[in-house]
Design an enzyme around this catalytic site. Structure first.
Site, mmCIF file in Angstrom:
data_model
loop_
_atom_site.group_PDB
_atom_site.id
_atom_site.type_symbol
_atom_site.label_atom_id
_atom_site.label_comp_id
_atom_site.label_asym_id
_atom_site.label_seq_id
_atom_site.Cartn_x
_atom_site.Cartn_y
_atom_site.Cartn_z
ATOM 1 N N ASN A 258 71.596 52.309 46.924
ATOM 2 C CA ASN A 258 71.469 52.624 48.348
ATOM 3 C C ASN A 258 69.995 52.922 48.656
ATOM 4 O O ASN A 258 69.410 53.853 48.093
ATOM 5 C CB ASN A 258 72.355 53.840 48.671
ATOM 6 C CG ASN A 258 72.307 54.203 50.137
ATOM 7 O OD1 ASN A 258 71.233 54.232 50.733
ATOM 8 N ND2 ASN A 258 73.446 54.481 50.728
ATOM 9 N N HIS B 140 66.943 55.842 51.897
ATOM 10 C CA HIS B 140 65.862 56.835 51.907
ATOM 11 C C HIS B 140 64.475 56.217 51.902
ATOM 12 O O HIS B 140 63.497 56.887 52.237
ATOM 13 C CB HIS B 140 66.035 57.819 50.757
ATOM 14 C CG HIS B 140 67.155 58.787 51.009
ATOM 15 N ND1 HIS B 140 67.515 59.185 52.275
ATOM 16 C CD2 HIS B 140 68.003 59.409 50.172
ATOM 17 C CE1 HIS B 140 68.523 60.019 52.200
ATOM 18 N NE2 HIS B 140 68.859 60.167 50.934
ATOM 19 N N HIS C 90 73.103 51.941 55.078
ATOM 20 C CA HIS C 90 73.974 52.533 56.101
ATOM 21 C C HIS C 90 73.273 52.372 57.448
ATOM 22 O O HIS C 90 72.226 52.985 57.673
ATOM 23 C CB HIS C 90 74.175 54.020 55.764
ATOM 24 C CG HIS C 90 75.141 54.727 56.656
ATOM 25 N ND1 HIS C 90 75.575 56.009 56.414
ATOM 26 C CD2 HIS C 90 75.769 54.346 57.803
ATOM 27 C CE1 HIS C 90 76.416 56.396 57.361
ATOM 28 N NE2 HIS C 90 76.547 55.397 58.224
ATOM 29 N N ARG D 227 73.265 53.629 60.635
ATOM 30 C CA ARG D 227 73.837 54.758 61.371
ATOM 31 C C ARG D 227 73.703 54.528 62.865
ATOM 32 O O ARG D 227 72.772 53.870 63.322
ATOM 33 C CB ARG D 227 73.137 56.070 60.981
ATOM 34 C CG ARG D 227 73.367 56.480 59.542
ATOM 35 C CD ARG D 227 72.784 57.861 59.286
ATOM 36 N NE ARG D 227 73.610 58.885 59.859
ATOM 37 C CZ ARG D 227 74.480 59.641 59.176
ATOM 38 N NH1 ARG D 227 74.598 59.512 57.890
ATOM 39 N NH2 ARG D 227 75.209 60.539 59.790
ATOM 40 N N ARG E 196 68.684 56.570 62.229
ATOM 41 C CA ARG E 196 67.676 57.513 61.712
ATOM 42 C C ARG E 196 66.899 56.923 60.541
ATOM 43 O O ARG E 196 65.824 57.400 60.218
ATOM 44 C CB ARG E 196 68.313 58.844 61.330
ATOM 45 C CG ARG E 196 69.189 58.794 60.114
ATOM 46 C CD ARG E 196 69.616 60.178 59.682
ATOM 47 N NE ARG E 196 70.576 60.780 60.590
ATOM 48 C CZ ARG E 196 71.460 61.701 60.217
ATOM 49 N NH1 ARG E 196 71.472 62.132 58.973
ATOM 50 N NH2 ARG E 196 72.323 62.194 61.067
ATOM 51 N N GLU F 212 77.251 50.065 54.949
ATOM 52 C CA GLU F 212 78.059 51.218 55.335
ATOM 53 C C GLU F 212 77.957 51.372 56.845
ATOM 54 O O GLU F 212 76.861 51.282 57.414
ATOM 55 C CB GLU F 212 77.530 52.497 54.684
ATOM 56 C CG GLU F 212 77.645 52.510 53.184
ATOM 57 C CD GLU F 212 76.990 53.751 52.593
ATOM 58 O OE1 GLU F 212 76.488 54.598 53.344
ATOM 59 O OE2 GLU F 212 76.970 53.848 51.372
ATOM 60 N N THR G 193 76.566 61.708 54.770
ATOM 61 C CA THR G 193 78.015 61.588 54.971
ATOM 62 C C THR G 193 78.722 62.744 54.265
ATOM 63 O O THR G 193 78.625 62.876 53.056
ATOM 64 C CB THR G 193 78.511 60.237 54.405
ATOM 65 O OG1 THR G 193 77.568 59.228 54.765
ATOM 66 C CG2 THR G 193 79.874 59.889 54.937
ATOM 67 N N GLU H 8 86.286 53.352 48.158
ATOM 68 C CA GLU H 8 85.203 54.064 47.483
ATOM 69 C C GLU H 8 85.547 55.546 47.479
ATOM 70 O O GLU H 8 85.677 56.169 48.546
ATOM 71 C CB GLU H 8 83.862 53.827 48.195
ATOM 72 C CG GLU H 8 82.721 54.612 47.531
ATOM 73 C CD GLU H 8 81.336 54.267 48.060
ATOM 74 O OE1 GLU H 8 81.141 53.156 48.597
ATOM 75 O OE2 GLU H 8 80.453 55.131 47.928
ATOM 76 N N HIS I 91 78.391 59.021 46.001
ATOM 77 C CA HIS I 91 77.889 60.212 46.707
ATOM 78 C C HIS I 91 77.572 61.335 45.730
ATOM 79 O O HIS I 91 78.455 61.802 45.010
ATOM 80 C CB HIS I 91 78.848 60.731 47.787
ATOM 81 C CG HIS I 91 78.076 61.343 48.930
ATOM 82 N ND1 HIS I 91 77.484 62.570 48.841
ATOM 83 C CD2 HIS I 91 77.740 60.859 50.140
ATOM 84 C CE1 HIS I 91 76.840 62.827 49.957
ATOM 85 N NE2 HIS I 91 76.970 61.793 50.769
#
Ligand code: PXP
Length: 236
Positions: free
Chosen positions: A7, A10, A43, A45, A49, A70, A101, A151, A190
């Protein structure tokens, strides 16, 4: 052996801190592939963000492994998903005020909206996964909707200390069995990191692990390719 989905949200978080063009998550995805990533996860969003629409479009063109998007059960992002058609989509709950999340999707409590989202993704030929807590009723509802994968949310396991770790592992292993017996693929993610990933990777028939924060944190220090390679070794 589980596949490793990296992922890269970041990387975009750092870019958005200055609203500039660097670091580019597209570059990070290429380096993650060089390190052995089996998939790239982002993701999109609703508040944008970190990952932007442009990132998803370019990643769709450039990623050569599985692209996993996602997203929430919301019309705006569902429309983009069905236009861009990543190989896989993972439906997640989303709250504006959350840092990340926080829990699994409540399929039972939002059956209609989840069903609507699953149907749209399926019609677009996208493999669909639901991000769920290790909860029998939620997994049963996912099976009824005919999704390809679940998941499991490993956040509680990642936060657990002492005897609670074993309790969380038992809950995840039990839920994993239910997922497999319902004919769905088993994914997890996660809060997984270099210290806690092994017991999760060892759950029978684990198909895919999605890991972001810990890999990107290490990548800041040692580089993306090496950080992914280190995680891939542990997962294997
Ligand atoms: N899986 C899902 C569904 C997520 O929402 C996230 C966080 O974006 C992850 C995996 C990765 O979590 P982490 O960044 O803690 O590794």
């Amino acid at each position: 052996m589980p596949e490793l989905g990296v992922n890269i949200d970041h990387v975009a978080t750092v870019r958005e801190a200055r609203k500039t063009y660097e670091p580019d998550p597209v570059w990070a995805a290429s380096l993650a592939e060089l390190g052995g990533a089996d998939g790239i996860t982002v993701h999109l969003r609703e508040d944008r963000r970190h990952i932007q629409d442009r990132d998803l479009r370019v990643l769709k063109e450039t990623v050569t492994v599985k692209l996993n998007l996602e997203l929430a059960c919301a019309e705006d992002v569902l429309r983009i998903a069905t236009e861009i058609c990543p190989e896989q989509a993972t439906l997640v709950p989303e709250k504006r005020e959350e840092v990340t999340t926080e829990g699994g999707l409540d399929v039972v409590g939002n059956l209609e909206s989840v069903q609507h989202a699953v149907q749209q993704l399926k019609n677009a030929g996208i493999v669909t996964s639901l991000f769920l807590d290790p909860d029998a009723a939620q997994i049963e509802a996912a099976a009824q909707l005919g999704v390809e994968a679940v998941e499991l949310h490993t956040g509680q396991y990642a936060l657990a200390r002492g005897e609670d770790i074993t309790e969380q592992l038992v809950a995840l292993t039990t839920a994993a069995r239910q997922i497999r017996e319902s004919g769905m693929l088993l994914h997890a993610g996660h809060g997984l990191n270099y210290q806690n990933v092994k017991p999760i990777a060892q759950i029978p028939d684990m198909h895919e692990l999605n890991i972001g924060h810990s890999i990107i944190s290490r990548a800041v220090m040692v580089g993306m390719t090496e950080a992914v390679r280190d995680m891939k070794r542990l997962v294997e």
